[in-house]
Design a protein around this motif. Structure first.
Motif, PDB file in Angstrom:
ATOM      1  N   PHE B 160      40.800  -9.403  56.477  1.00 16.48           N
ATOM      2  CA  PHE B 160      39.941  -8.809  57.510  1.00 16.48           C
ATOM      3  C   PHE B 160      39.855  -9.699  58.735  1.00 16.48           C
ATOM      4  CE2 PHE B 160      37.775  -4.831  56.340  1.00 16.48           C
ATOM      5  CZ  PHE B 160      38.386  -4.613  55.123  1.00 16.48           C
ATOM      6  N   LYS B 161      39.912 -11.010  58.503  1.00 12.72           N
ATOM      7  CA  LYS B 161      39.915 -11.928  59.636  1.00 12.72           C
ATOM      8  C   LYS B 161      41.183 -11.726  60.458  1.00 12.72           C
ATOM      9  CE  LYS B 161      38.989 -16.765  60.691  1.00 12.72           C
ATOM     10  NZ  LYS B 161      39.057 -18.149  60.195  1.00 12.72           N
ATOM     11  N   PHE B 163      42.671  -9.042  60.894  1.00 12.76           N
ATOM     12  CA  PHE B 163      42.521  -7.811  61.681  1.00 12.76           C
ATOM     13  C   PHE B 163      41.521  -7.998  62.820  1.00 12.76           C
ATOM     14  CE2 PHE B 163      43.098  -5.279  57.483  1.00 12.76           C
ATOM     15  CZ  PHE B 163      44.462  -5.480  57.533  1.00 12.76           C
ATOM     16  N   SER B 164      40.935  -9.195  62.939  1.00  9.61           N
ATOM     17  CA  SER B 164      39.839  -9.455  63.881  1.00  9.61           C
ATOM     18  C   SER B 164      38.677  -8.492  63.662  1.00  9.61           C
ATOM     19  CB  SER B 164      40.301  -9.334  65.331  1.00  9.61           C
ATOM     20  OG  SER B 164      41.468 -10.066  65.540  1.00  9.61           O
ATOM     21  N   ALA B 165      38.339  -8.230  62.404  1.00 13.68           N
ATOM     22  CA  ALA B 165      37.232  -7.315  62.108  1.00 13.68           C
ATOM     23  C   ALA B 165      35.900  -7.934  62.514  1.00 13.68           C
ATOM     24  CB  ALA B 165      37.221  -6.973  60.627  1.00 13.68           C
ATOM     25  N   GLN B 169      31.934  -4.335  60.600  1.00 16.72           N
ATOM     26  CA  GLN B 169      33.083  -3.668  59.976  1.00 16.72           C
ATOM     27  C   GLN B 169      33.392  -4.294  58.628  1.00 16.72           C
ATOM     28  OE1 GLN B 169      35.722  -4.366  63.302  1.00 16.72           O
ATOM     29  NE2 GLN B 169      35.766  -2.180  63.792  1.00 16.72           N
TER      30      GLN B 169
END
Lengths: 248, 259
Positions: B160-161, B163-165, B169
């Motif tokens: 998720f990191k 993905f720059s979430a 989110q």
């Protein structure tokens, strides 16, 4: 033209020195593998390149513009880990859509469908991950990494948990995808034979703290298939790399 | 496919064996009460209890309905707050360290000891029972929500990191769904606890509900009715638990559920 260059990258966890002055470049569209003994810091290096970990020292240049690891545009990277890490409550398609949803892309479904058929899973869109084989799960993970159209694919032993037959098949498929999409790839593995089969260049790391002990250009023509493994050139390359590691 | 059908077969066997044992136990129980001529005010036989339940069915249904609705109200309030507090604890170490000891202290205080205070504060009506049901079913949700939200793997956090979430989110798309199986196991525990809480409240002061029915018949020495009350309370608890289990199977279809 190089798309990434690492200059004197060092890293340590508390007192444990992991990486010692790593230098190398990745050319645009190139497939580079990093091999080394297990636990030598290959995964850490990959995470540093992808901006997940900030290195203690050193510079990582992406597309020739020196930027701080924290400011790295992470979207230029697509990650594939050893564990596919698919969310079990989402179908294959929804898993591939995930990174697009996060950036608020409206065409997420169309794009995800395209990529899923590229990795050969068109018929499995609506399947939940537990119903897919290990190899299929990893292909979904590759699709999820590709769907944001990153310029660089970072792969951390993506086929490490597959049997040899499936590994060969996915290696060949990965090469096909690589040639179709023209991505730059950094591929971490502890299998020398896999590295030789796939790569333009193989970077050999030492035991921890990892140093670059050799960079070997693999002069075998593409397209490559698993049959290549019987050729003399291939075996010579594997033996040469194995000797580098042994000498350590 | 093959594994699916074996799963189903085990499912029926799971149901069949306890039923067979239940019939056996009831039968032995009935025989013993007759053989040793045990008086009905000590231990009525299953036939007598069954007859009494049947003849009192509308009264029992009324009281069971009261108790169940109090339990359900308390259950819903408790779990909404429980999940919220559990989430706060998962995100704030300070809050968790500061408040956890009090939560444990309150949890170990027996509900029966606090119940009279609820009557004092909230009166003889349903609110005091709802409060008792809520207090007793609050803690499983807190503990399991905290644990569930923290059970995400480092790998999925890295993903998720990459993905720059944003953190909301991360919560909605990863942490909360990961925590759902934990939360549901808390819901199952507290579904039975909530019925206990409501009944304890009714024991202490009420003029309706299953707790009231049991106590009042005990005072009147109608022991068969006490037993039929106990049976109905047990069935109420099982019904509540069963409904939550069914919802669980629908909602967290991906998880292996241990019974």
């Amino acid at each position: 033209m190089s798309i990434i260059s690492l200059q004197n990258v060092c890293h340590q966890y508390d007192d444990l020195e992991v990486l010692d002055q790593i230098n190398f470049d990745l050319d645009n569209g190139e497939f580079v593998s990093i091999v080394g003994p297990s636990g030598c810091g290959k995964s850490t290096l990959l995470k540093i390149i992808g901006g997940l970990i900030k290195p203690r020292e050193g510079i990582i240049n992406v597309k020739n513009s020196a930027i701080d690891a924290e400011l790295l545009e992470r979207r230029s990277f697509g990650f594939v880990f050893q564990d596919p890490i698919l969310l079990p409550w989402r179908t294959a398609l929804k898993n591939v859509e995930l990174p697009l949803e996060i950036v608020g892309d409206r065409n997420s479904t169309t794009k995800a469908k395209e990529i899923l058929s590229l990795v050969g899973l068109k018929e499995f869109e609506c399947f939940y991950p537990p119903a897919l084989s290990g190899g299929m799960q990893q292909r979904v993970a590759i699709a999820r990494a590709l769907v944001v159209n990153p310029s660089i694919l970072l792969m951390d032993e993506p086929f490490g948990s597959l049997d040899e037959f499936n590994r060969d098949r996915l290696n060949v498929e990965l090469l096909k995808i690589w040639q179709e999409t023209k991505k730059s790839v950094i591929f971490v593995t502890h299998s020398i034979s896999e590295a030789v089969l796939l790569s333009n260049r193989v970077i050999v790391l030492s035991e921890r703290p990892a140093k670059v002990i050799a960079i070997k250009k693999i002069d075998l023509s593409y397209p490559r298939t698993a049959e290549l493994k019987q050729s003399k050139e291939y075996i010579d390359n594997v033996l040469w790399l194995r000797n580098q590691l042994k000498r350590e | 496919m093959a594994s699916q059908s074996t799963k189903k077969r085990i499912g029926t066997a799971d149901w069949l064996l306890p039923s067979a044992f239940l019939v056996l136990i009831l039968f032995v129980w009935e025989i013993i009460t007759h053989f040793f001529s045990i008086p009905e005010f000590l231990l009525p036989g299953p036939m007598a209890i069954g007859k009494s339940i049947f003849s009192d069915r509308s009264v029992l249904l009324f009281h069971a309905g009261i108790t169940l609705s109090e339990a359900v109200c308390g259950f819903i309030i408790a779990n909404l707050f429980g999940v919220a507090v559990g989430t706060l604890f998962a995100y704030s170490k300070t809050l968790k360290r500061g408040l956890y000891p009090f939560a444990i202290a309150l949890k170990t205080t027996p509900i029966i000891a606090i119940a009279p205070l609820f009557i004092l504060w909230f009166g003889n009506g349903p609110i005091s029972k709802i409060a008792a049901a809520a207090i007793i079913s609050f803690f499983p949700a807190v503990v399991n929500t905290t644990r569930g939200l923290k059970s995400v793997s480092q790998d999925s956090l890295d993903l998720f990191k990459s993905f720059s979430a944003k953190s909301y989110q991360l919560f909605m798309k990863l942490r909360f769904p990961t925590a759902l199986p934990y939360i549901f196991s808390a819901l199952k525990i507290s579904s039975s606890l909530a019925v206990v809480g409501a009944i304890v409240g009714e024991f202490v002061g009420a003029n309706k509900g299953m707790g009231y029915f049991i106590i009042i018949n005990y005072y009147h020495f109608e022991i068969v009715k006490v037993f039929s009350g106990v049976v109905v309370v047990a069935l109420t608890g099982i019904l509540f638990f069963g409904v939550i289990s069914m919802i669980e199977k629908k909602v967290i279809f991906w998880a292996k559920i241990d019974e």
